[in-house]
Design an enzyme around this catalytic site. Structure first.
Site, PDB file in Angstrom:
ATOM      1  N   ARG A   1       6.645  -7.894   7.337  1.00 18.70           N
ATOM      2  CA  ARG A   1       5.984  -9.134   7.736  1.00 18.70           C
ATOM      3  C   ARG A   1       5.857 -10.104   6.556  1.00 18.70           C
ATOM      4  NH1 ARG A   1       0.643  -7.369  10.684  1.00 18.70           N
ATOM      5  NH2 ARG A   1       0.393  -9.642  10.733  1.00 18.70           N
TER       6      ARG A   1
ATOM      7  N   LYS B   1       2.697  -5.740   5.407  1.00 18.44           N
ATOM      8  CA  LYS B   1       2.270  -7.129   5.549  1.00 18.44           C
ATOM      9  C   LYS B   1       1.584  -7.599   4.277  1.00 18.44           C
ATOM     10  CE  LYS B   1      -1.542  -8.489   6.646  1.00 18.44           C
ATOM     11  NZ  LYS B   1      -2.751  -9.301   6.314  1.00 18.44           N
TER      12      LYS B   1
ATOM     13  N   HIS C   1       7.353   6.935   6.329  1.00 18.05           N
ATOM     14  CA  HIS C   1       7.229   7.013   7.779  1.00 18.05           C
ATOM     15  C   HIS C   1       5.801   6.825   8.285  1.00 18.05           C
ATOM     16  CE1 HIS C   1       8.686  11.102   6.172  1.00 18.05           C
ATOM     17  NE2 HIS C   1       7.415  11.029   5.882  1.00 18.05           N
TER      18      HIS C   1
ATOM     19  N   TYR D   1      -9.037  -4.820   7.007  1.00 18.56           N
ATOM     20  CA  TYR D   1      -9.798  -5.812   7.777  1.00 18.56           C
ATOM     21  C   TYR D   1     -11.059  -5.168   8.352  1.00 18.56           C
ATOM     22  CZ  TYR D   1     -10.700  -9.504  11.247  1.00 18.56           C
ATOM     23  OH  TYR D   1     -11.258 -10.516  12.001  1.00 18.56           O
TER      24      TYR D   1
END
Length: 205
Positions: free
Chosen positions: A86, A104, A116, A140
């Protein structure tokens, strides 16, 4: 998305990269963006989607069913299969991102491996780090996002949760199945596990 959906544009891009030496398996299943940049001796397997603002270095392998967007992939990197890279991610030289891994807004250091079933977000990972299967960075908390820092030569055991903000210092080991909520010192072993309980001759009601 308009660029990705136009067959004429896609054929033009595929031919451009084929003529420049990119090795494609099933080229008709691979999608590029107009601003895709690819180096020398790169192999792309079937069903790969490359979104906008992707730069790929030399001697890179992108395996099947991977999705890349707004990222930089340096030389001698291997990605996939089934990897999602990302925006704001950099994969440093010699790193390896395996199957069912999502990265990300992170930097993966030289020769580091996330092989993995892992999620790495808002992280800085150093050199020669091994991230075990099922590891996640808990970046988060429902209000804000925080950073995870993993220094050089760290080993993260499988199925670990790293609760940000957190720093795992050089040459440390995190035991498999751990939930780490505090910084880990250099050359330390950190683990959190409940005591094993076993009832002999147990009969289900």
């Amino acid at each position: 998305m308009k660029d990705l959906n136009s067959q004429k544009i896609q054929n033009k891009l595929r031919n451009k990269f084929l003529y420049s030496g990119v090795k494609m398996v099933g080229s008709e299943t691979i999608f590029f963006s107009n601003d895709t940049k690819i180096g020398k001796n790169v192999t792309i397997e079937p069903y790969v989607v490359i979104g906008k603002n992707v730069k790929i270095g030399n001697n890179v392998i992108i395996k099947s069913f991977s999705h890349l967007e707004s990222c930089k992939i340096e030389n001698k990197v291997e990605v996939g299969p089934y990897a999602r890279i990302r925006p704001h991610t950099t994969l440093k030289e010699g790193s390896k991102i395996g199957n069912f891994v999502e990265i990300k807004k992170s930097t993966i250091g030289k020769k580091s491996k996330v092989n993995h079933l892992s999620y790495i977000g808002d992280s800085e990972i150093g050199k020669s780090v091994n991230i075990g299967a099922g590891t996640i960075t808990c970046n988060y908390d429902g209000v804000k996002k925080s950073k995870t820092k993993i220094k050089d030569n760290v080993f993260i055991g499988s199925n670990s949760s790293l609760v940000a903000p957190i720093t795992i210092n050089k040459q440390s080991v995190v035991g498999a199945g751990s939930v780490i909520t505090k910084n880990v010192g250099k050359k330390s072993l950190a683990l959190t596990r409940a005591k094993h309980t076993e009832l002999k001759n147990y009969k289900r009601k």
